[in-house]
Design a protein around this motif. Structure first.
Motif, mmCIF file in Angstrom:
data_model
loop_
_atom_site.group_PDB
_atom_site.id
_atom_site.type_symbol
_atom_site.label_atom_id
_atom_site.label_comp_id
_atom_site.label_asym_id
_atom_site.label_seq_id
_atom_site.Cartn_x
_atom_site.Cartn_y
_atom_site.Cartn_z
ATOM 1 N N CYS A 16 -70.711 -42.880 42.552
ATOM 2 C CA CYS A 16 -71.314 -43.326 43.810
ATOM 3 C C CYS A 16 -71.506 -44.842 43.719
ATOM 4 O O CYS A 16 -72.193 -45.324 42.814
ATOM 5 C CB CYS A 16 -72.657 -42.637 44.024
ATOM 6 N N CYS A 19 -75.222 -45.941 43.904
ATOM 7 C CA CYS A 19 -75.931 -45.725 42.637
ATOM 8 C C CYS A 19 -75.557 -46.810 41.626
ATOM 9 O O CYS A 19 -76.412 -47.324 40.907
ATOM 10 C CB CYS A 19 -75.625 -44.345 42.067
ATOM 11 N N HIS A 60 -80.808 -41.287 45.177
ATOM 12 C CA HIS A 60 -79.605 -40.768 45.820
ATOM 13 C C HIS A 60 -79.979 -39.709 46.860
ATOM 14 O O HIS A 60 -80.053 -38.515 46.557
ATOM 15 C CB HIS A 60 -78.656 -40.189 44.773
ATOM 16 N N THR A 104 -70.099 -41.691 52.085
ATOM 17 C CA THR A 104 -69.960 -41.312 50.677
ATOM 18 C C THR A 104 -71.040 -41.979 49.829
ATOM 19 O O THR A 104 -71.241 -41.601 48.679
ATOM 20 C CB THR A 104 -68.573 -41.711 50.131
ATOM 21 N N HIS A 105 -71.701 -42.970 50.390
ATOM 22 C CA HIS A 105 -72.801 -43.642 49.689
ATOM 23 C C HIS A 105 -74.112 -42.982 50.096
ATOM 24 O O HIS A 105 -74.139 -42.133 50.973
ATOM 25 C CB HIS A 105 -72.840 -45.124 50.057
ATOM 26 N N HIS A 106 -75.204 -43.420 49.496
ATOM 27 C CA HIS A 106 -76.455 -42.821 49.934
ATOM 28 C C HIS A 106 -77.176 -43.691 50.936
ATOM 29 O O HIS A 106 -76.636 -44.689 51.404
ATOM 30 C CB HIS A 106 -77.337 -42.386 48.763
#
Length: 161
Positions: A16, A19, A60, A104-106
């Motif tokens: 990620c 992250c 996350h 796709t990221h948080h």
């Protein structure tokens, strides 16, 4: 693992990207603008617009309602602090805020300043994508990138007083 090419041409393999950024595995160009207990602020220089800031949760999670009460309070305080600094240090009058959950990221919020040149693309939220693409494709010269990095440094100093 995902293979991601960063704005500076470096390729990284991470689970990620958010992250990796908030944990210091990947260093954003220009560095970290500000960090709180729960959030991390930086600029994605792939979109070289002075004062553009991405505020990402350190934990996350994907959406606002997944934040704890402490994280929600911190989010609003940090967002406000960054906005105040954008106005004070860079003279930014207006900002568009975006966050989406199908990424796709948080959890992260884009703070996209509005400059006079951007109105050539329109005045609504629909103009932001063309503005970002224009910046990425037409404004990646050394002179503009130097201005972007100066703005990152100025925000970093102001926010970390």
């Amino acid at each position: 693992m995902r293979r991601i090419q960063l704005a500076n041409g470096t390729t990284v393999e991470v689970e990620c990207l958010s992250c990796a950024l908030v944990n210091g595995v990947v260093e954003p160009d220009g560095g970290v603008i500000y960090e709180s207990d729960y959030f991390h602020a930086h600029q994605d220089v792939a979109y070289p617009i002075r004062g553009l800031v991405i505020l990402a949760s350190k934990r996350h999670v994907k959406s606002l309602d997944e934040l704890t009460e402490e994280e929600k309070i911190d989010y609003i305080q940090v967002l406000s602090k960054i906005r105040e600094s954008q106005r004070k240090v860079l003279g930014i009058e207006y900002v568009y805020y975006f966050y989406n959950e199908d990424t796709t990221h948080h959890f992260h919020t884009w703070m996209v300043p509005r400059y006079e040149w951007m109105y050539d693309f329109g005045r609504s939220v629909e103009s932001v994508r063309p503005v970002l693409l224009h910046a990425r494709n037409e404004m990646n010269d050394d002179e503009n990138m130097e201005e972007v990095k100066k703005s990152i440094a100025a925000l970093t100093v102001e926010l970390n007083r």
